[in-house]
Design a protein around this motif. Structure first.
Motif, PDB file in Angstrom:
ATOM      1  N   GLN A 146       0.838  -1.202   0.000  1.00  0.00           N
ATOM      2  CA  GLN A 146       0.000   0.000   0.000  1.00  0.00           C
ATOM      3  C   GLN A 146       0.873   1.252   0.000  1.00  0.00           C
ATOM      4  O   GLN A 146       1.965   1.252   0.568  1.00  0.00           O
ATOM      5  N   CYS A 148       0.444   5.492   0.786  1.00  0.00           N
ATOM      6  CA  CYS A 148      -0.403   6.596   1.241  1.00  0.00           C
ATOM      7  C   CYS A 148       0.204   7.922   0.793  1.00  0.00           C
ATOM      8  O   CYS A 148       1.392   8.166   1.024  1.00  0.00           O
ATOM      9  N   ASN A 164      -3.588   5.421  -1.866  1.00  0.00           N
ATOM     10  CA  ASN A 164      -4.629   5.909  -0.958  1.00  0.00           C
ATOM     11  C   ASN A 164      -4.343   7.388  -0.693  1.00  0.00           C
ATOM     12  O   ASN A 164      -3.248   7.718  -0.219  1.00  0.00           O
ATOM     13  N   THR A 166      -4.577   9.969   1.678  1.00  0.00           N
ATOM     14  CA  THR A 166      -4.902  10.090   3.108  1.00  0.00           C
ATOM     15  C   THR A 166      -4.571  11.475   3.657  1.00  0.00           C
ATOM     16  O   THR A 166      -5.102  11.869   4.689  1.00  0.00           O
ATOM     17  N   ASN A 358      -6.325   7.386   9.346  1.00  0.00           N
ATOM     18  CA  ASN A 358      -6.583   6.663   8.099  1.00  0.00           C
ATOM     19  C   ASN A 358      -5.391   5.810   7.674  1.00  0.00           C
ATOM     20  O   ASN A 358      -5.560   4.684   7.213  1.00  0.00           O
ATOM     21  N   ILE A 362      -5.224   1.589   7.411  1.00  0.00           N
ATOM     22  CA  ILE A 362      -4.738   0.866   6.220  1.00  0.00           C
ATOM     23  C   ILE A 362      -3.636  -0.133   6.615  1.00  0.00           C
ATOM     24  O   ILE A 362      -3.595  -1.251   6.131  1.00  0.00           O
TER      25      ILE A 362
END
Length: 368
Positions: A146, A148, A164, A166, A358, A362
């Motif tokens: 992932q 961010c 993502n 965030t 957030n 994740i």
């Protein structure tokens, strides 16, 4: 998540406050949600994380990694050896600590650490603060689960499926600022005067400081006051120059620790456009004039500032024009209450106050 289990996390990266502070914010949030989590930091020897992380109460291990110099220097000859050595040490740390997840925040140390962890099958997450991707994070993008980010359009650097948006982790005390009069008193300023807050980072910004120092006569003609953080490198020189001008409405400080009070006291703010400053200012919601530093990779501060200027959420004065144009721009803004209101409302719309929560959710999903 099994709340009884003692999860283990490695956070890696650093080099500048822009990398270290987000890492600490993420660690604090993990501890808040999982009080018995074990957290280990991996940094680079001789960098600021080696001091800031233990001060915040966390263990840190330093790798001998250093960056590649952009100009050809002898230091670059040692780079491959330092990198191999760091990869070897990182692998050993990860094997011994057995983390459930590893989080990289950018900076030299996160390269070897996340490389080693992902090779061992441990889920990894990257947190990229800027509007462009740093070298280390680009190198790791295929290895992590992932990513961010704080800006739109980052799919030009990273796989869209991992992204993502965030926002960046920020200091918690900025979410509820003290009231203006308390803040004004704490700096011994005048409650009836409008206040300009000038920030150049902890070391200081030469151009911003010169823009003030060379124009003290202009400030003397105005009925405004100024809170001026010169930074460590320029403090003595700027103090001498301002004392010679003998201005009652000027407070010259090397460093401001109580940033929440400084923000609360300010009517307008002049600052560089580092990613973390931008994220904090979106939360603070005051009118801002950015003077992006030209001495950063890929001119990313200009990109950070332009993302706000485009949405009429901030003003920008280039570094080259600052000595002549910065203070006149600031005075003009202070006279235009409509413009102040507009900038303030628009910058607030861009804030992501729940960024840290957030990011942590994740991380938790990644290991479930």
């Amino acid at each position: 998540m099994d709340m009884q289990k003692s999860y283990r996390f490695i956070l890696s990266g650093g080099g500048t406050g822009g990398h270290v502070f987000p890492a600490l914010a993420i660690a604090d949030e993990i501890k808040k949600q999982l009080p018995n989590a074990e957290i280990l930091f991996v940094g680079a020897e001789g960098k600021m994380e080696m001091q800031k992380v233990p001060e915040a109460g966390y263990k840190i291990f330093g790798l001998p990694i250093a960056g590649i110099q952009r100009s050809l220097t002898l230091k670059n000859l040692s780079f491959p050896f330092k990198l191999m050595n760091s990869l070897k040490q990182a692998k050993k740390i990860v094997k011994n600590f057995k983390p459930d997840a590893v989080i990289g925040v950018g900076g030299y140390a996160s390269g070897p650490t996340l490389r080693a962890a992902s090779n061992l099958g441990i889920p990894c997450l990257l947190q990229e603060q800027n509007s462009y991707a740093g070298l280390t994070n680009k190198w790791l993008k295929k290895k992590v689960k992932q990513i961010c980010v704080a800006y739109e359009g980052m799919d030009k650097y990273f796989p869209a499926s991992k992204l993502n948006i965030t926002g960046n982790p920020i200091r918690k005390n900025l979410l509820n600022l003290p009231d203006r009069s308390t803040a004004i008193k704490s700096f011994d300023l005048d409650e009836n005067k409008k206040t300009i807050l000038v920030l150049g980072g902890s070391l200081g910004a030469r151009t911003i400081n010169e823009s003030i120092a060379q124009n003290l006569d202009l400030l003397a003609k105005q009925d405004y006051q100024m809170l001026w953080q010169t930074g460590k490198l320029y403090h003595n020189e700027m103090l001498t120059r301002s004392e010679n001008a003998d201005l009652k409405q000027l407070k010259v400080l090397e460093f401001i620790r109580n940033m929440d009070e400084a923000y609360a006291a300010a009517d307008i703010i002049i600052t560089r456009a580092g990613a973390l400053s931008v994220s904090e200012l979106e939360i603070v919601g005051k009118p801002v004039i950015f003077v992006p530093s030209p001495n950063v990779a890929e001119d990313h501060q200009t990109k950070n500032a332009q993302a706000l200027v485009k949405k009429n959420a901030a003003l920008m004065v280039t570094d080259a024009n600052a000595v002549k144009g910065l203070l006149p721009e600031a005075f003009e803004l202070l006279q235009d209450t409509d413009k102040q209101k507009e900038l303030s409302e628009n910058i607030k719309k861009m804030a992501k106050p729940k960024a840290t929560e957030n990011i942590v959710s994740i991380i938790f999903k990644m290991i479930e």
